[in-house]
Design a protein around this motif. Structure first.
Motif, PDB file in Angstrom:
ATOM      1  N   THR A   1      29.107  -5.263  87.841  1.00  0.00           N
ATOM      2  CA  THR A   1      27.731  -5.372  88.010  1.00  0.00           C
ATOM      3  C   THR A   1      27.273  -4.205  88.900  1.00  0.00           C
ATOM      4  O   THR A   1      25.932  -3.885  88.669  1.00  0.00           O
ATOM      5  CB  THR A   1      27.510  -6.628  89.014  1.00  0.00           C
ATOM      6  N   ALA A   2      28.190  -3.377  89.242  1.00  0.00           N
ATOM      7  CA  ALA A   2      27.531  -2.356  89.947  1.00  0.00           C
ATOM      8  C   ALA A   2      27.373  -1.269  88.835  1.00  0.00           C
ATOM      9  O   ALA A   2      26.178  -0.453  88.654  1.00  0.00           O
ATOM     10  CB  ALA A   2      28.811  -1.517  90.634  1.00  0.00           C
TER      11      ALA A   2
ATOM     12  N   GLU B   1      31.342  -2.570  97.210  1.00  0.00           N
ATOM     13  CA  GLU B   1      31.987  -2.665  95.812  1.00  0.00           C
ATOM     14  C   GLU B   1      33.415  -3.188  95.848  1.00  0.00           C
ATOM     15  O   GLU B   1      34.034  -2.689  96.496  1.00  0.00           O
ATOM     16  CB  GLU B   1      31.854  -1.674  94.856  1.00  0.00           C
TER      17      GLU B   1
ATOM     18  N   MET C   1      25.931  -0.552  99.782  1.00  0.00           N
ATOM     19  CA  MET C   1      26.471  -1.388  98.694  1.00  0.00           C
ATOM     20  C   MET C   1      28.085  -1.396  98.956  1.00  0.00           C
ATOM     21  O   MET C   1      28.736  -0.308  99.568  1.00  0.00           O
ATOM     22  CB  MET C   1      26.504  -0.515  97.214  1.00  0.00           C
TER      23      MET C   1
ATOM     24  N   LEU D   1      25.494  -9.764  94.309  1.00  0.00           N
ATOM     25  CA  LEU D   1      24.875  -9.740  92.789  1.00  0.00           C
ATOM     26  C   LEU D   1      26.188  -9.810  91.858  1.00  0.00           C
ATOM     27  O   LEU D   1      26.954  -8.842  91.692  1.00  0.00           O
ATOM     28  CB  LEU D   1      24.298  -8.358  92.731  1.00  0.00           C
TER      29      LEU D   1
ATOM     30  N   CYS E   1      24.358  -4.087  86.352  1.00  0.00           N
ATOM     31  CA  CYS E   1      23.400  -4.936  86.822  1.00  0.00           C
ATOM     32  C   CYS E   1      22.307  -4.353  88.114  1.00  0.00           C
ATOM     33  O   CYS E   1      21.149  -4.610  88.140  1.00  0.00           O
ATOM     34  CB  CYS E   1      23.798  -6.204  87.316  1.00  0.00           C
ATOM     35  N   LEU E   2      23.044  -3.638  88.924  1.00  0.00           N
ATOM     36  CA  LEU E   2      22.548  -3.152  90.132  1.00  0.00           C
ATOM     37  C   LEU E   2      21.191  -2.097  89.898  1.00  0.00           C
ATOM     38  O   LEU E   2      20.342  -2.328  90.227  1.00  0.00           O
ATOM     39  CB  LEU E   2      23.490  -2.489  91.012  1.00  0.00           C
TER      40      LEU E   2
ATOM     41  N   VAL F   1      28.777  -6.273  95.126  1.00  0.00           N
ATOM     42  CA  VAL F   1      28.914  -6.023  93.677  1.00  0.00           C
ATOM     43  C   VAL F   1      30.292  -5.838  93.332  1.00  0.00           C
ATOM     44  O   VAL F   1      31.129  -5.471  94.211  1.00  0.00           O
ATOM     45  CB  VAL F   1      28.008  -4.972  93.106  1.00  0.00           C
TER      46      VAL F   1
ATOM     47  N   PHE G   1      24.201  -5.099  99.501  1.00  0.00           N
ATOM     48  CA  PHE G   1      24.673  -5.702  98.259  1.00  0.00           C
ATOM     49  C   PHE G   1      26.204  -5.758  97.895  1.00  0.00           C
ATOM     50  O   PHE G   1      26.696  -4.575  98.521  1.00  0.00           O
ATOM     51  CB  PHE G   1      23.984  -4.516  97.088  1.00  0.00           C
TER      52      PHE G   1
ATOM     53  N   ALA H   1      17.696  -3.069  91.055  1.00  0.00           N
ATOM     54  CA  ALA H   1      17.017  -2.021  92.104  1.00  0.00           C
ATOM     55  C   ALA H   1      15.669  -1.265  91.434  1.00  0.00           C
ATOM     56  O   ALA H   1      14.823  -1.403  92.197  1.00  0.00           O
ATOM     57  CB  ALA H   1      17.997  -0.872  92.637  1.00  0.00           C
TER      58      ALA H   1
END
Length: 188
Positions: free
Chosen positions: A42-43, A64, A62, A98, A46-47, A38, A36, A51
């Protein structure tokens, strides 16, 4: 339903995540690893929501980046390419971007050039991303202050548009996205 690499399936609306979860259940074994991409926003916002909504999502790594337009750069794309290599990503990896336009542009660009192209999925989280940035297979980064000077056209395996992500945004971001949608309507 098989998602075509040449033209993306657009999974949009309240059921988008359920449909994407079904695809993951059918396709996860096709991928050696899932990553992912991000940004800091968004971390945080949204994540976790994404998930938690995807029962078929296997373990993932991830990547980031900080939030902001300045992250859409050649330098950051190089850092992400290096991170994928250090994590052992191969040609069968899947990158899920994302975020807003910066994350989807950057994620699509990195996926398009890593090992001459790995599959990617775009999950825009802003109205601007949902109505413009993530559509059309446009992937790129800025160079020396010039917007999208380096880039490619390559469609994602899927475009997942889940309107509930708009609840995480300030009103100003919603207004920006509405203005962009009106502009596209006038151009059309």
């Amino acid at each position: 339903k098989h998602l075509s690499a040449s033209s993306p399936s657009i999974l949009a609306g309240p059921e988008a995540l359920a449909r994407f979860d079904g695809w993951l259940g059918e396709s996860a074994s096709d991928y050696s690893a899932i990553y992912f991409l991000v940004d800091a926003n968004t971390a945080e916002h949204c994540l976790v929501r994404l998930a938690a909504s995807l029962e078929q999502l296997p373990e993932f790594e991830m990547l980031e980046i900080p939030a902001g337009e300045e992250q859409k750069s050649w330098e950051v794309s190089g850092q992400l390419l290096t991170a994928l290599a250090e994590l052992g990503a191969d040609r069968r990896a899947l990158l899920i971007a994302l975020g807003g336009g910066v994350v989807t542009d950057l994620g699509g660009f990195v996926a398009s050039i890593y090992k001459r192209g790995i599959d990617h999925v775009l999950v825009p989280t802003s109205l601007l991303g949902m109505t413009d940035a993530a559509i059309g297979g446009k992937n790129g980064v800025d160079l020396e202050g010039a917007k999208n000077l380096a880039g490619v056209f390559r469609h994602p395996r899927a475009l997942v548009v889940w309107p509930d992500f708009l609840d995480t945004l300030p009103e100003e971001s919603i207004l920006d996205g509405r203005a962009e949608s009106i502009k596209h309507g006038l151009i059309a």
